[in-house]
Motif scaffolding. Structure first.
Motif, PDB file in Angstrom:
ATOM      1  N   LYS A   3       0.855  -1.187   0.000  1.00  0.00           N
ATOM      2  CA  LYS A   3       0.000   0.000   0.000  1.00  0.00           C
ATOM      3  C   LYS A   3       0.885   1.229   0.000  1.00  0.00           C
ATOM      4  O   LYS A   3       1.885   1.294   0.730  1.00  0.00           O
ATOM      5  CB  LYS A   3      -0.862  -0.002   1.265  1.00  0.00           C
ATOM      6  N   ILE A   4       0.508   2.212  -0.792  1.00  0.00           N
ATOM      7  CA  ILE A   4       1.259   3.457  -0.851  1.00  0.00           C
ATOM      8  C   ILE A   4       0.294   4.591  -0.566  1.00  0.00           C
ATOM      9  O   ILE A   4      -0.765   4.685  -1.197  1.00  0.00           O
ATOM     10  CB  ILE A   4       1.880   3.667  -2.245  1.00  0.00           C
ATOM     11  N   GLU A   5       0.664   5.438   0.375  1.00  0.00           N
ATOM     12  CA  GLU A   5      -0.224   6.537   0.748  1.00  0.00           C
ATOM     13  C   GLU A   5       0.464   7.865   0.505  1.00  0.00           C
ATOM     14  O   GLU A   5       1.577   8.105   0.973  1.00  0.00           O
ATOM     15  CB  GLU A   5      -0.607   6.414   2.224  1.00  0.00           C
ATOM     16  N   GLN A   6      -0.230   8.709  -0.233  1.00  0.00           N
ATOM     17  CA  GLN A   6       0.208  10.086  -0.403  1.00  0.00           C
ATOM     18  C   GLN A   6      -0.920  10.971   0.107  1.00  0.00           C
ATOM     19  O   GLN A   6      -2.090  10.579   0.081  1.00  0.00           O
ATOM     20  CB  GLN A   6       0.480  10.392  -1.878  1.00  0.00           C
ATOM     21  N   ASN A   7      -0.550  12.214   0.502  1.00  0.00           N
ATOM     22  CA  ASN A   7      -1.586  13.124   0.998  1.00  0.00           C
ATOM     23  C   ASN A   7      -2.724  13.191   0.000  1.00  0.00           C
ATOM     24  O   ASN A   7      -2.519  13.610  -1.139  1.00  0.00           O
ATOM     25  CB  ASN A   7      -1.049  14.564   1.129  1.00  0.00           C
ATOM     26  N   SER A   8      -3.901  12.791   0.407  1.00  0.00           N
ATOM     27  CA  SER A   8      -5.013  12.782  -0.542  1.00  0.00           C
ATOM     28  C   SER A   8      -5.562  14.186  -0.771  1.00  0.00           C
ATOM     29  O   SER A   8      -6.086  14.492  -1.837  1.00  0.00           O
ATOM     30  CB  SER A   8      -6.122  11.866  -0.050  1.00  0.00           C
ATOM     31  N   GLU A   9      -5.396  15.041   0.233  1.00  0.00           N
ATOM     32  CA  GLU A   9      -5.892  16.402   0.071  1.00  0.00           C
ATOM     33  C   GLU A   9      -4.867  17.232  -0.690  1.00  0.00           C
ATOM     34  O   GLU A   9      -3.667  17.017  -0.559  1.00  0.00           O
ATOM     35  CB  GLU A   9      -6.140  17.038   1.440  1.00  0.00           C
ATOM     36  N   ALA A  10      -5.366  18.178  -1.445  1.00  0.00           N
ATOM     37  CA  ALA A  10      -4.490  19.076  -2.186  1.00  0.00           C
ATOM     38  C   ALA A  10      -3.695  19.933  -1.216  1.00  0.00           C
ATOM     39  O   ALA A  10      -4.157  20.262  -0.124  1.00  0.00           O
ATOM     40  CB  ALA A  10      -5.312  19.955  -3.112  1.00  0.00           C
ATOM     41  N   LEU A  11      -2.486  20.262  -1.626  1.00  0.00           N
ATOM     42  CA  LEU A  11      -1.615  21.109  -0.816  1.00  0.00           C
ATOM     43  C   LEU A  11      -1.528  22.479  -1.465  1.00  0.00           C
ATOM     44  O   LEU A  11      -1.092  22.593  -2.621  1.00  0.00           O
ATOM     45  CB  LEU A  11      -0.234  20.465  -0.741  1.00  0.00           C
ATOM     46  N   ASN A  12      -1.969  23.503  -0.756  1.00  0.00           N
ATOM     47  CA  ASN A  12      -1.898  24.876  -1.272  1.00  0.00           C
ATOM     48  C   ASN A  12      -0.822  25.619  -0.497  1.00  0.00           C
ATOM     49  O   ASN A  12      -0.855  25.655   0.737  1.00  0.00           O
ATOM     50  CB  ASN A  12      -3.235  25.597  -1.070  1.00  0.00           C
ATOM     51  N   ILE A  13       0.135  26.193  -1.226  1.00  0.00           N
ATOM     52  CA  ILE A  13       1.168  26.978  -0.551  1.00  0.00           C
ATOM     53  C   ILE A  13       1.410  28.262  -1.322  1.00  0.00           C
ATOM     54  O   ILE A  13       1.008  28.406  -2.480  1.00  0.00           O
ATOM     55  CB  ILE A  13       2.497  26.214  -0.400  1.00  0.00           C
ATOM     56  N   GLN A  14       2.095  29.186  -0.633  1.00  0.00           N
ATOM     57  CA  GLN A  14       2.395  30.480  -1.254  1.00  0.00           C
ATOM     58  C   GLN A  14       3.691  30.404  -2.030  1.00  0.00           C
ATOM     59  O   GLN A  14       4.648  29.691  -1.622  1.00  0.00           O
ATOM     60  CB  GLN A  14       2.528  31.532  -0.162  1.00  0.00           C
ATOM     61  N   GLU A  15       3.740  31.150  -3.089  1.00  0.00           N
ATOM     62  CA  GLU A  15       4.961  31.234  -3.897  1.00  0.00           C
ATOM     63  C   GLU A  15       6.160  31.591  -3.018  1.00  0.00           C
ATOM     64  O   GLU A  15       6.055  32.436  -2.119  1.00  0.00           O
ATOM     65  CB  GLU A  15       4.771  32.313  -4.965  1.00  0.00           C
ATOM     66  N   GLY A  16       7.266  30.915  -3.271  1.00  0.00           N
ATOM     67  CA  GLY A  16       8.475  31.193  -2.510  1.00  0.00           C
ATOM     68  C   GLY A  16       8.676  30.282  -1.310  1.00  0.00           C
ATOM     69  O   GLY A  16       9.795  30.137  -0.810  1.00  0.00           O
ATOM     70  N   LYS A  17       7.592  29.631  -0.858  1.00  0.00           N
ATOM     71  CA  LYS A  17       7.703  28.720   0.283  1.00  0.00           C
ATOM     72  C   LYS A  17       8.168  27.338  -0.178  1.00  0.00           C
ATOM     73  O   LYS A  17       8.180  27.041  -1.382  1.00  0.00           O
ATOM     74  CB  LYS A  17       6.341  28.565   0.978  1.00  0.00           C
ATOM     75  N   THR A  18       8.520  26.502   0.788  1.00  0.00           N
ATOM     76  CA  THR A  18       8.914  25.128   0.478  1.00  0.00           C
ATOM     77  C   THR A  18       7.704  24.205   0.600  1.00  0.00           C
ATOM     78  O   THR A  18       7.010  24.214   1.618  1.00  0.00           O
ATOM     79  CB  THR A  18      10.005  24.652   1.445  1.00  0.00           C
ATOM     80  N   ALA A  19       7.477  23.442  -0.462  1.00  0.00           N
ATOM     81  CA  ALA A  19       6.407  22.441  -0.445  1.00  0.00           C
ATOM     82  C   ALA A  19       7.009  21.108  -0.016  1.00  0.00           C
ATOM     83  O   ALA A  19       8.078  20.726  -0.497  1.00  0.00           O
ATOM     84  CB  ALA A  19       5.782  22.311  -1.827  1.00  0.00           C
ATOM     85  N   THR A  20       6.324  20.409   0.890  1.00  0.00           N
ATOM     86  CA  THR A  20       6.783  19.089   1.326  1.00  0.00           C
ATOM     87  C   THR A  20       5.662  18.095   1.120  1.00  0.00           C
ATOM     88  O   THR A  20       4.571  18.247   1.663  1.00  0.00           O
ATOM     89  CB  THR A  20       7.185  19.111   2.807  1.00  0.00           C
TER      90      THR A  20
END
Lengths: 113, 115
Positions: A3-20
């Motif tokens: 089983k592989i799980e990734q965040n099912s919800e969308a990730l919203n971030i601001q420009e310039g920030k780090t997305a994880t």
């Protein structure tokens, strides 16, 4: 079965920030893990590959970590840009057999101005 | 930059008809793959192919499916008698070798619609 799980919800971030983005798996540890980007209606685009004996891999603004104890991979995009908005897929690979990749469902990332 | 190409980009067919999806892998690659993605779902492995034979196939890849490398450049997926549930995006991929640590490069996909 694996089983592989990734965040099912969308990730919203601001420009310039780090997305994880997170990829967790159960059962057997893969020999390697690949991260892909997918835009709507398009094929997956290869980004990075990390092997089981590697802790971290970098490519430009991208960084991947692989922790076989936690059974987790983290994918980071630093200095994010609106053009980074897409769905990011993690895929596990195992040695032997036909090199099939087992994909997670993906996490949708949206980078806002 | 070399890339995997696929034709057609969109195929519409009637249930029960045969379809052939075509792919041209990257020229020096030795391993070839087909995956599919039903709308809104994850990418699923169908089959891998090396040295003119199937290396591995999934449960999805039943007797209705076949693959072939008819010449030095093309790689095809045939579905003999299409079903409604075969409607999906079909992606071809290739990798340089079968060492298992090689990135797989995907084509743009063929959208198959079965009516």
């Amino acid at each position: 079965s694996q089983k592989i799980e990734q965040n099912s919800e969308a990730l919203n971030i601001q420009e310039g920030k780090t997305a994880t983005l997170t990829c967790n798996y159960t059962n057997y540890s893969p020999a390697y893990l690949q991260w892909y980007r997918q835009d709507p209606g398009r094929g997956p685009v290869f980004l990075l590959l990390i092997r089981e004996n590697e802790k971290e891999k970098r490519k430009e603004r991208l960084k991947v970590t692989f922790d076989t104890t936690l059974k987790q991979s983290l994918f980071h995009i630093t200095a994010s840009q609106p053009a980074d908005s897409a769905t990011y897929l993690c895929a596990l690979g195992f040695t032997g057999g036909g090199n099939k990749l087992t994909f997670g469902t993906g996490t949708q990332l949206k980078v806002e101005l | 930059e070399p890339e995997v190409t696929q034709t057609p980009s969109h195929q519409v067919t009637q249930m029960g008809q045969e379809v052939i999806l075509r792919c041209v892998p990257i020229s020096n690659h030795l391993y070839f793959y087909w995956y599919r993605q039903i709308l809104g779902q994850k990418v699923e492995f169908l089959v891998s192919f090396y040295n003119n034979e199937i290396s591995e196939k999934s449960e999805i890849f039943d007797d209705q499916f076949s693959v072939e490398r008819p010449d030095g450049s093309n790689f095809t997926l045939k579905i003999r008698s299409t079903k409604l549930e075969d409607s999906a995006m079909y992606f071809c991929a290739s990798s340089e070798s079968g060492a298992g640590y090689n990135e797989q490069f995907f084509g743009p996909g063929t959208r198959l619609t079965v009516l």
